[in-house]
Design an enzyme around this catalytic site. Structure first.
Site, PDB file in Angstrom:
ATOM      1  N   THR B  17       9.938  14.186 -13.572  1.00  0.00           N
ATOM      2  CA  THR B  17       9.252  15.444 -13.875  1.00  0.00           C
ATOM      3  C   THR B  17       7.930  15.597 -13.124  1.00  0.00           C
ATOM      4  OG1 THR B  17       8.414  14.389 -15.862  1.00  0.00           O
ATOM      5  CG2 THR B  17      10.308  15.826 -16.130  1.00  0.00           C
ATOM      6  N   GLY B  18       7.521  14.564 -12.404  1.00  0.00           N
ATOM      7  CA  GLY B  18       6.318  14.687 -11.561  1.00  0.00           C
ATOM      8  C   GLY B  18       6.653  15.508 -10.318  1.00  0.00           C
ATOM      9  N   LYS B  43       9.906  12.944 -22.814  1.00  0.00           N
ATOM     10  CA  LYS B  43      10.630  14.175 -22.497  1.00  0.00           C
ATOM     11  C   LYS B  43      12.144  14.010 -22.655  1.00  0.00           C
ATOM     12  CE  LYS B  43       7.129  16.278 -19.629  1.00  0.00           C
ATOM     13  NZ  LYS B  43       6.664  16.665 -18.300  1.00  0.00           N
ATOM     14  N   GLU B 106       3.043   4.374  -3.997  1.00  0.00           N
ATOM     15  CA  GLU B 106       2.062   3.737  -3.114  1.00  0.00           C
ATOM     16  C   GLU B 106       0.798   3.441  -3.913  1.00  0.00           C
ATOM     17  OE1 GLU B 106       1.199   6.247   0.233  1.00  0.00           O
ATOM     18  OE2 GLU B 106      -0.450   4.983   0.932  1.00  0.00           O
ATOM     19  N   TYR B 185      11.293   6.978  10.555  1.00  0.00           N
ATOM     20  CA  TYR B 185      11.923   8.273  10.837  1.00  0.00           C
ATOM     21  C   TYR B 185      11.925   8.512  12.343  1.00  0.00           C
ATOM     22  CZ  TYR B 185      10.172   8.926   6.020  1.00  0.00           C
ATOM     23  OH  TYR B 185       9.833   8.761   4.711  1.00  0.00           O
ATOM     24  N   GLU B 235       5.091  -4.477  11.825  1.00  0.00           N
ATOM     25  CA  GLU B 235       3.715  -4.140  12.180  1.00  0.00           C
ATOM     26  C   GLU B 235       2.850  -5.369  12.015  1.00  0.00           C
ATOM     27  OE1 GLU B 235       3.489  -0.804   9.410  1.00  0.00           O
ATOM     28  OE2 GLU B 235       2.127  -1.940   8.165  1.00  0.00           O
ATOM     29  N   HIS B 273     -13.164 -16.458   4.829  1.00  0.00           N
ATOM     30  CA  HIS B 273     -12.217 -17.200   5.653  1.00  0.00           C
ATOM     31  C   HIS B 273     -10.846 -17.333   5.005  1.00  0.00           C
ATOM     32  CE1 HIS B 273     -15.625 -18.413   8.114  1.00  0.00           C
ATOM     33  NE2 HIS B 273     -16.251 -18.705   6.991  1.00  0.00           N
TER      34      HIS B 273
END
Lengths: 398, 324
Positions: B17-18, B43, B106, B185, B235, B273
């Protein structure tokens, strides 16, 4: 969030970790006398409060044997500019110094708790030879670095602390205080949601353990659980970086002249790499994040265009959570308001060329919006094309 | 075949529902994913309707994940719960015996992740808590947690369980795994434009601690009959690419391509360190490229060349693959 030494030590004190006698932190020479009194008898150590290791080598830590000497040191240190191997090429100005009793050092030890990404667990790291050369030692004699896993719910067990204590050769009469210190350090790490808690050095001073220097970094993502720290001002960032953080954008200023506005940290890094490969230099790292709004894109634009180094802007958005038409709206709004500002100020045709490359959810709507806006936007369809166009535009401007 | 998800996968959306949850539940449905229920505590009993009137499918909302599973037979969860509550949402999904848990959220505190990892680990080791007979689980992950801070999983043409734009994908022979969202993507789009489809694309997430590692997924791709080559997008930071390189050399017969972002990234302004000591020499761009090359992984240096490189090399090494 990185804490200054005196803030870190205030936390250590809260956890009953032994510290040398402190006169507190001062920001003017006039406050020195009372600070020296609080620190007890000399000699004293005066320490610049800046967010960087390697401070001692750069002249940010001095011993004073007399009050006259202390005054000279403090006057020289306040306002001094420091640059160390951990400041990332930036200069830090010393605004506050910490005054402490200079405890005699028999032996230096290293003790820290940090997150081991590989194991997915916090780990207590210890080394019988602490001090400033610890990283060098870790490279040349990795067997000297001892580790104990910290249970993220339960903390550190006493037996683990004892094992570390004996392996590091700490005298048995300090065993109980060492165990308490190691357990407290782990507890502090867990309770305050730290990402690093480091005591370097932990010393034996006249046979007793003392934490002489401390560095604490808190997990920014957990600040909602620590409102006191969340309110605290950020000592580290530049004004543009603080502005970015306030609106929820990751921004790091760099040396080049092509401003980047990208969604996602990985794509932002990849875009910077592409600019470099096309013969240009990025002016910044800027990640508007996955769920950014049109308003956020607009603020991102304002940050970029306020950076005087920027000669061209490269917007690279691959829409997932963030839809391309949302991005396009933000870009159009930002450029339009900037355009009217420059017109009001009667400046000459005002801002850097903007290259936009959109791909992803609602991409056609986004591209159409940009085209229909009539604004001077250079569109590109692939990343290499966008990077080349931006580099070319920056060269023409420069 | 594919890995982790397919057209049979039945998905419950936690946090439906967000705004993000609602938007992406709709996008997943439109892609053809079997989204069968939503969960929002408080809900339960109401229903969720897609936002902009596209499609007429309404979904039941439940208060708890276990109730959603009982009523709808869901076997996977897609989580959009805000960071302070996300770790608990993952544990709730695991407790309800879901096979696949994808957490998009996130900004979850790293200690919450460490605690989740510890709990899932303990549950996975045959403690008898799980009812293994309910659904066979892909070994060795148990359950399979993807993320957090990730774009999710997609098996093109079958199931999209995440926030990636569906149209950039197409079914085919390349497995893709990545620590980044939007960078994935970009790479997938290049593959598709070269006529190379994907078996399954998994974003493992960019957080310091993630549920499934590169190695976990390489193992699944190696066993998958559709996958003929794998693209790994890494990465700087951490050592998961180095671990993957070693795994590749020892255990993989399929070609592995890799791009590592962050060659020009500035050194972080670090403090203390501890990080350097724990990570040793791992984590730099240079170190990762070296580890990959030493172990026979095909490194792609330029982001814009990903599609072209894989399509030319794959047609050479695997003449059966049709390249448009």
């Amino acid at each position: 969030m990185k804490l200054l030494e005196y803030e870190s030590k205030a936390l250590l004190e809260l956890y009953h970790i032994p510290l040398s006698k402190s006169g507190g932190v001062i920001s003017s020479a006039g406050q020195l006398n009372s600070a020296l009194k609080r620190a007890g008898c000399g000699p004293w150590v005066i320490k610049a409060q800046v967010l960087a290791g390697g401070r001692g080598k750069a002249g940010g830590v001095k011993i004073a044997k007399t009050m006259v000497e202390a005054k000279q040191v403090v006057k020289a240190m306040l306002g001094m500019e420091l640059k160390t191997h951990q400041t990332g090429g930036r200069t830090l100005v010393v605004r506050e110094v910490l005054v402490e009793h200079a405890a005699p050092i028999d032996r230096e030890i290293y003790l820290a708790v940090t997150m081991d990404r590989g194991k997915g667990l916090p780990v207590l790291v210890g080394c019988g030879e602490g001090g400033v050369e610890i990283e060098e030692l870790a490279r040349t004699k990795p067997e000297k670095i001892l580790r104990e896993e910290v249970d993220p719910s339960e903390g550190l067990n006493p037996f683990q602390a004892r094992r570390l204590c004996f392996s590091m050769g700490i005298p048995a009469d300090q065993l109980s205080i060492f165990v308490r210190t190691a357990q407290s350090l782990a507890r502090l790490f867990l309770e305050k949601d730290a990402s690093v808690v480091e005591i370097n050095p932990l010393v034996l001073s006249r046979g007793k353990l003392l934490a002489l220097d401390a560095k604490i970094v808190l997990d920014d993502n957990a600040l909602f659980r620590h409102p006191d720290f969340a309110k605290r001002s950020d000592h580290e960032s530049s004004p543009l970086e603080r502005e970015a953080k306030r609106v929820g954008i990751s921004y790091i200023g760099l040396e080049g002249n092509i401003g980047c506005l990208v969604n996602g940290a990985g794509l932002a890094m990849g875009t910077m790499d592409s600019i470099k490969l096309a013969g240009g230099d990025p002016a910044n790292f800027l990640d508007v994040g996955g769920g950014a709004s049109a308003a956020q894109v607009e603020s991102a634009f304002n940050i970029l265009l306020r950076d005087k180094k920027v000669k061209a802007v490269l917007v690279n958005i691959f829409g997932g959570i963030m839809k391309c038409d949302t991005i396009a709206e933000g870009i159009i709004k930002a450029i339009s308001s900037l355009k009217s500002e420059t017109q009001k100020a009667k400046r000459k045709a005002g801002f850097s060329p903007i290259v936009v490359r959109l791909e992803g959810t609602h991409v056609q709507e986004g591209r159409d919006l940009l085209t229909r806006s009539g604004l001077p936007i250079i569109q590109a369809h692939s990343l290499s094309e966008a990077a080349e166009k931006a580099v070319q535009a920056a060269k023409q401007e420069g | 075949m594919s890995i982790l998800v397919n057209k049979e996968t039945r998905v419950v959306v936690q946090g439906i529902t967000g705004s993000a949850g609602s938007f992406h539940a709709q996008q997943c449905l439109e892609y053809g994913t079997q989204v069968v229920a939503g969960v929002t505590p408080g809900k339960g009993g109401t229903s969720w309707k897609p936002g902009s009137g596209q499609g007429s499918q309404e979904l039941p909302i439940f208060n708890t994940v276990s109730e959603a599973v009982r009523q709808t037979g869901a076997d996977a969860s897609l989580i959009f719960v805000p960071p302070p509550f996300a770790a608990d949402a993952i544990l709730e999904a695991a407790d309800a015996n879901l096979r696949i848990i994808v957490c998009i959220t996130e900004g979850i505190p790293v200690l919450d992740r460490a605690r989740v990892r510890q709990k899932l680990g303990v549950r996975g080791q045959g403690s008898g808590v799980r009812k293994e007979e309910l659904s066979p689980r892909p070994s060795p992950l148990n359950p399979v947690l993807i993320g957090p801070n990730c774009p999710g999983i997609i098996t093109p043409g079958q199931c999209k369980m995440g926030i990636m734009p569906g149209y950039i994908h197409k079914p085919g022979p390349v497995g893709v795994i990545s620590r980044s969202g939007t960078l994935t993507y970009e790479a997938v789009w290049q593959l598709t434009q070269k006529g190379l489809g994907q078996s399954t694309v998994v974003g493992i997430g960019g957080d310091p601690i993630v549920g499934s590692s590169f190695v976990d997924l390489l193992e699944l791709f190696e066993k998958d009959s559709v996958t003929q080559a794998v693209l790994m997008i890494g990465e700087i930071g951490g050592s998961s690419e180095e671990a993957a390189a070693e795994f590749f050399k020892k255990h993989m017969s399929k070609p592995l391509f890799s791009f590592i972002a962050g060659k020009t990234a500035p050194p972080g302004r670090r403090m203390g360190h501890a990080g350097a000591i724990v990570e040793g020499g791992a984590g730099t761009h240079e170190g990762k490229i070296k580890a990959l090359k030493q172990n026979g992984v095909r490194v792609i240096e330029n982001l814009s060349d990903i599609g072209a490189t894989i399509s030319s090399q794959l047609s050479h090494f695997h003449p059966t693959v049709t390249v448009n």
